[in-house]
Design a protein around this motif. Structure first.
Motif, mmCIF file in Angstrom:
data_model
loop_
_atom_site.group_PDB
_atom_site.id
_atom_site.type_symbol
_atom_site.label_atom_id
_atom_site.label_comp_id
_atom_site.label_asym_id
_atom_site.label_seq_id
_atom_site.Cartn_x
_atom_site.Cartn_y
_atom_site.Cartn_z
ATOM 1 N N THR A 60 22.889 -12.026 -4.718
ATOM 2 C CA THR A 60 21.569 -11.779 -4.148
ATOM 3 C C THR A 60 21.281 -10.288 -4.059
ATOM 4 O O THR A 60 20.170 -9.845 -4.354
ATOM 5 C CB THR A 60 21.454 -12.423 -2.754
ATOM 6 O OG1 THR A 60 21.761 -13.814 -2.869
ATOM 7 C CG2 THR A 60 20.081 -12.252 -2.179
ATOM 8 N N LEU A 61 22.279 -9.522 -3.670
ATOM 9 C CA LEU A 61 22.113 -8.066 -3.613
ATOM 10 C C LEU A 61 21.827 -7.496 -4.995
ATOM 11 O O LEU A 61 20.918 -6.668 -5.151
ATOM 12 C CB LEU A 61 23.365 -7.418 -3.023
ATOM 13 C CG LEU A 61 23.335 -5.890 -2.937
ATOM 14 C CD1 LEU A 61 22.275 -5.438 -1.940
ATOM 15 C CD2 LEU A 61 24.696 -5.365 -2.549
ATOM 16 N N ALA A 62 22.553 -7.941 -6.006
ATOM 17 C CA ALA A 62 22.331 -7.451 -7.363
ATOM 18 C C ALA A 62 20.931 -7.802 -7.856
ATOM 19 O O ALA A 62 20.229 -6.955 -8.423
ATOM 20 C CB ALA A 62 23.382 -8.022 -8.307
ATOM 21 N N ALA A 63 20.493 -9.026 -7.619
ATOM 22 C CA ALA A 63 19.152 -9.425 -8.043
ATOM 23 C C ALA A 63 18.079 -8.666 -7.267
ATOM 24 O O ALA A 63 17.065 -8.255 -7.839
ATOM 25 C CB ALA A 63 18.974 -10.935 -7.854
ATOM 26 N N GLY A 64 18.285 -8.465 -5.979
ATOM 27 C CA GLY A 64 17.311 -7.745 -5.170
ATOM 28 C C GLY A 64 17.179 -6.294 -5.579
ATOM 29 O O GLY A 64 16.072 -5.750 -5.634
ATOM 30 N N ILE A 65 18.299 -5.655 -5.885
ATOM 31 C CA ILE A 65 18.239 -4.259 -6.329
ATOM 32 C C ILE A 65 17.611 -4.163 -7.716
ATOM 33 O O ILE A 65 16.802 -3.286 -7.980
ATOM 34 C CB ILE A 65 19.647 -3.629 -6.310
ATOM 35 C CG1 ILE A 65 20.081 -3.402 -4.867
ATOM 36 C CG2 ILE A 65 19.675 -2.315 -7.078
ATOM 37 C CD1 ILE A 65 21.494 -2.909 -4.718
ATOM 38 N N TRP A 66 17.951 -5.108 -8.590
ATOM 39 C CA TRP A 66 17.425 -5.043 -9.949
ATOM 40 C C TRP A 66 15.927 -5.325 -9.979
ATOM 41 O O TRP A 66 15.179 -4.639 -10.680
ATOM 42 C CB TRP A 66 18.165 -6.018 -10.856
ATOM 43 C CG TRP A 66 17.879 -5.705 -12.282
ATOM 44 C CD1 TRP A 66 16.965 -6.307 -13.073
ATOM 45 C CD2 TRP A 66 18.487 -4.672 -13.066
ATOM 46 N NE1 TRP A 66 16.962 -5.725 -14.310
ATOM 47 C CE2 TRP A 66 17.889 -4.712 -14.325
ATOM 48 C CE3 TRP A 66 19.460 -3.730 -12.813
ATOM 49 C CZ2 TRP A 66 18.251 -3.854 -15.358
ATOM 50 C CZ3 TRP A 66 19.824 -2.875 -13.831
ATOM 51 C CH2 TRP A 66 19.221 -2.938 -15.079
ATOM 52 N N GLU A 67 15.470 -6.320 -9.246
ATOM 53 C CA GLU A 67 14.047 -6.653 -9.247
ATOM 54 C C GLU A 67 13.222 -5.729 -8.362
ATOM 55 O O GLU A 67 12.014 -5.680 -8.484
ATOM 56 C CB GLU A 67 13.836 -8.102 -8.792
ATOM 57 C CG GLU A 67 14.196 -9.120 -9.819
ATOM 58 C CD GLU A 67 13.333 -9.051 -11.067
ATOM 59 O OE1 GLU A 67 12.138 -8.720 -10.973
ATOM 60 O OE2 GLU A 67 13.860 -9.329 -12.146
ATOM 61 N N ALA A 117 10.480 -8.409 -3.424
ATOM 62 C CA ALA A 117 11.757 -8.914 -3.936
ATOM 63 C C ALA A 117 12.923 -8.320 -3.166
ATOM 64 O O ALA A 117 13.897 -9.015 -2.851
ATOM 65 C CB ALA A 117 11.889 -8.603 -5.423
ATOM 66 N N THR A 118 12.823 -7.040 -2.829
ATOM 67 C CA THR A 118 13.885 -6.394 -2.067
ATOM 68 C C THR A 118 13.980 -6.970 -0.661
ATOM 69 O O THR A 118 15.071 -7.265 -0.170
ATOM 70 C CB THR A 118 13.645 -4.876 -2.004
ATOM 71 O OG1 THR A 118 13.548 -4.375 -3.336
ATOM 72 C CG2 THR A 118 14.753 -4.171 -1.267
ATOM 73 N N VAL A 119 12.840 -7.147 -0.011
ATOM 74 C CA VAL A 119 12.829 -7.698 1.349
ATOM 75 C C VAL A 119 13.341 -9.137 1.344
ATOM 76 O O VAL A 119 14.111 -9.528 2.225
ATOM 77 C CB VAL A 119 11.411 -7.600 1.958
ATOM 78 C CG1 VAL A 119 11.297 -8.405 3.233
ATOM 79 C CG2 VAL A 119 11.054 -6.142 2.198
ATOM 80 N N ALA A 120 12.934 -9.922 0.357
ATOM 81 C CA ALA A 120 13.411 -11.308 0.270
ATOM 82 C C ALA A 120 14.918 -11.355 0.063
ATOM 83 O O ALA A 120 15.613 -12.184 0.670
ATOM 84 C CB ALA A 120 12.694 -12.035 -0.867
ATOM 85 N N ALA A 121 15.442 -10.471 -0.774
ATOM 86 C CA ALA A 121 16.894 -10.435 -1.001
ATOM 87 C C ALA A 121 17.626 -10.053 0.277
ATOM 88 O O ALA A 121 18.657 -10.644 0.605
ATOM 89 C CB ALA A 121 17.229 -9.459 -2.119
ATOM 90 N N LEU A 122 17.112 -9.085 0.999
ATOM 91 C CA LEU A 122 17.753 -8.692 2.252
ATOM 92 C C LEU A 122 17.692 -9.808 3.284
ATOM 93 O O LEU A 122 18.639 -9.999 4.050
ATOM 94 C CB LEU A 122 17.114 -7.417 2.799
ATOM 95 C CG LEU A 122 17.393 -6.150 1.984
ATOM 96 C CD1 LEU A 122 16.612 -4.978 2.563
ATOM 97 C CD2 LEU A 122 18.861 -5.850 1.933
ATOM 98 N N ALA A 123 16.602 -10.575 3.302
ATOM 99 C CA ALA A 123 16.496 -11.706 4.226
ATOM 100 C C ALA A 123 17.518 -12.793 3.875
ATOM 101 O O ALA A 123 18.165 -13.353 4.765
ATOM 102 C CB ALA A 123 15.085 -12.278 4.197
#
Length: 82
Positions: free
Chosen positions: A13-20, A56-62
């Motif tokens: 999730t962290l990788a996807a959030g940072i990438w997107e 996308a970043t906020v959703a990944a952090l959530a």
């Protein structure tokens, strides 16, 4: 769920959030690459691509926060057992 699955989920999730999120913005601002499936936010017009990247970043952090809370709850319940 085993501890390793929670850690793997948080890492992916962290990788996807940072990438997107931030990486899509960096590609948009500093490169002339065309958008692709890995930087989907860049398909949007100028102001909305940044909103989508931030979302996308906020959703990944959530999702990471939820996984971390569940991981802590499972770990605590295992420690309570004799």
């Amino acid at each position: 769920m085993d501890e390793a699955w929670y850690r793997l989920g948080m890492l992916l999730t962290l990788a996807a959030g940072i990438w997107e999120g931030p990486m899509a913005v960096i590609f948009r601002l500093f490169t002339d690459k065309e958008p692709n499936i890995l930087t989907a936010a860049n398909y949007l017009p100028e102001p909305w691509c940044y909103v989508a990247a931030a979302g996308a970043t906020v959703a990944a952090l959530a999702v990471i926060a939820v996984l971390d809370a569940r991981h802590k709850r499972v770990t605590a319940s295992r420690e309570d057992r004799p």
